[in-house]
Design a protein around this motif. Structure first.
Motif, PDB file in Angstrom:
ATOM      1  N   GLN A  63       0.851  -1.181   0.000  1.00  0.00           N
ATOM      2  CA  GLN A  63       0.000   0.000   0.000  1.00  0.00           C
ATOM      3  C   GLN A  63       0.894   1.241   0.000  1.00  0.00           C
ATOM      4  OE1 GLN A  63      -0.083  -2.294   2.708  1.00  0.00           O
ATOM      5  NE2 GLN A  63      -1.444  -3.591   1.525  1.00  0.00           N
ATOM      6  N   LEU A  64       0.423   2.318  -0.606  1.00  0.00           N
ATOM      7  CA  LEU A  64       1.194   3.559  -0.655  1.00  0.00           C
ATOM      8  C   LEU A  64       0.713   4.600   0.347  1.00  0.00           C
ATOM      9  CD1 LEU A  64       1.639   3.994  -4.524  1.00  0.00           C
ATOM     10  CD2 LEU A  64       3.329   3.202  -2.851  1.00  0.00           C
ATOM     11  N   GLU A  65      -0.598   4.845   0.414  1.00  0.00           N
ATOM     12  CA  GLU A  65      -1.127   5.897   1.278  1.00  0.00           C
ATOM     13  C   GLU A  65      -1.144   5.503   2.755  1.00  0.00           C
ATOM     14  OE1 GLU A  65      -1.897   9.008   0.284  1.00  0.00           O
ATOM     15  OE2 GLU A  65      -1.199   8.407  -1.711  1.00  0.00           O
ATOM     16  N   LYS A  66      -1.588   4.287   3.016  1.00  0.00           N
ATOM     17  CA  LYS A  66      -1.686   3.799   4.396  1.00  0.00           C
ATOM     18  C   LYS A  66      -1.083   2.398   4.452  1.00  0.00           C
ATOM     19  CE  LYS A  66      -5.704   6.505   5.667  1.00  0.00           C
ATOM     20  NZ  LYS A  66      -7.035   6.480   6.266  1.00  0.00           N
ATOM     21  N   PRO A  67       0.260   2.317   4.480  1.00  0.00           N
ATOM     22  CA  PRO A  67       0.916   1.006   4.466  1.00  0.00           C
ATOM     23  C   PRO A  67       0.501   0.155   5.666  1.00  0.00           C
ATOM     24  CG  PRO A  67       2.525   2.797   4.316  1.00  0.00           C
ATOM     25  CD  PRO A  67       1.194   3.418   4.532  1.00  0.00           C
ATOM     26  N   GLN A  68       0.225  -1.102   5.394  1.00  0.00           N
ATOM     27  CA  GLN A  68      -0.195  -2.031   6.447  1.00  0.00           C
ATOM     28  C   GLN A  68       0.990  -2.846   6.953  1.00  0.00           C
ATOM     29  OE1 GLN A  68      -3.087  -4.397   4.251  1.00  0.00           O
ATOM     30  NE2 GLN A  68      -4.740  -3.473   5.430  1.00  0.00           N
ATOM     31  N   GLY A  69       1.105  -2.937   8.271  1.00  0.00           N
ATOM     32  CA  GLY A  69       1.954  -3.944   8.880  1.00  0.00           C
ATOM     33  C   GLY A  69       1.093  -5.183   9.048  1.00  0.00           C
ATOM     34  N   LYS A  70       1.702  -6.378   8.935  1.00  0.00           N
ATOM     35  CA  LYS A  70       0.922  -7.615   9.020  1.00  0.00           C
ATOM     36  C   LYS A  70       1.629  -8.618   9.925  1.00  0.00           C
ATOM     37  CE  LYS A  70      -0.913  -6.971   4.379  1.00  0.00           C
ATOM     38  NZ  LYS A  70      -0.878  -7.426   2.987  1.00  0.00           N
ATOM     39  N   LEU A  71       0.866  -9.202  10.812  1.00  0.00           N
ATOM     40  CA  LEU A  71       1.341 -10.318  11.631  1.00  0.00           C
ATOM     41  C   LEU A  71       0.629 -11.551  11.096  1.00  0.00           C
ATOM     42  CD1 LEU A  71       2.942 -11.457  13.998  1.00  0.00           C
ATOM     43  CD2 LEU A  71       1.013 -10.858  15.485  1.00  0.00           C
ATOM     44  N   VAL A  72       1.393 -12.438  10.438  1.00  0.00           N
ATOM     45  CA  VAL A  72       0.800 -13.528   9.666  1.00  0.00           C
ATOM     46  C   VAL A  72       1.118 -14.888  10.275  1.00  0.00           C
ATOM     47  CG1 VAL A  72       0.951 -12.125   7.566  1.00  0.00           C
ATOM     48  CG2 VAL A  72       2.754 -13.758   8.059  1.00  0.00           C
TER      49      VAL A  72
END
Length: 184
Positions: A63-72
């Motif tokens: 994502q560019l505007e609101k980058p997501q961090g992810k715990l997968v």
């Protein structure tokens, strides 16, 4: 929980302590205070769950505007999970790390904001669950080309067959054309 920084130190492999007996097992999968100590001060706002068959590759999404961090993590089957650093100011920009996540090893991977993320299903099928630090916004999701020769990701493709991809992922961009996510 054991926290292991990978070759890109902001990407962290988490291995829970599993307590098992004849009834089954118990494990703690998340504790905010420990997560903040080892991964940073992030809050999760959305949980997602997908199911995919062997040979499916989902990603490399960013994502560019609101980058997501992810715990997968994987709760059924096995995947090969990949994170690519898209933070142009980072010394590891354009580098990737990959790990096998499975229901058997019960490991989790922290992929911070500013990374492209993907997984490839290596088992017959897999159920994949993840927490996100920002809400899904379909207008702000992009795809990096999974086979970009600049990245040279060593995907463990079943029978050396091309993976099954969504239309969006088939049209992923090469790294040289990717903009940096905001706030990175």
């Amino acid at each position: 929980m054991q926290y292991e920084k990978l070759a890109i130190p902001d990407v962290v492999l988490m291995t829970p302590k599993v307590f098992g007996d004849e009834r089954g097992f118990f494990m703690e999968t998340f504790r905010q205070s420990e997560f903040e100590e080892h991964c940073g001060n992030y809050q999760f706002v959305q949980d997602n769950h997908s199911k995919s068959k062997q040979g499916i590759l989902r990603g490399l999404h960013y994502q560019l505007e609101k980058p997501q961090g992810k715990l997968v993590r994987v709760t059924q089957g096995e995947v090969y999970d990949v994170a690519v650093d898209l933070r142009k100011s980072s010394s590891t920009f354009g580098q990737w790390v990959g790990v096998y996540l499975s229901a058997e090893n019960k490991q989790m991977l922290w992929v911070p904001p500013g990374f492209a993320h993907a997984f490839y299903v290596t088992s017959e099928e897999a159920e994949f669950q993840y927490k996100c630090t920002d809400y899904y916004n379909p207008g702000d999701e992009y795809s990096l080309l999974w086979s970009d020769p600049t990245l040279n990701i060593d995907w463990p493709l079943a029978n050396n067959a091309s993976p099954q991809l969504s239309t969006k992922d088939q049209q992923g961009q090469a790294l040289e054309w990717v903009q940096a996510p905001k706030f990175m």
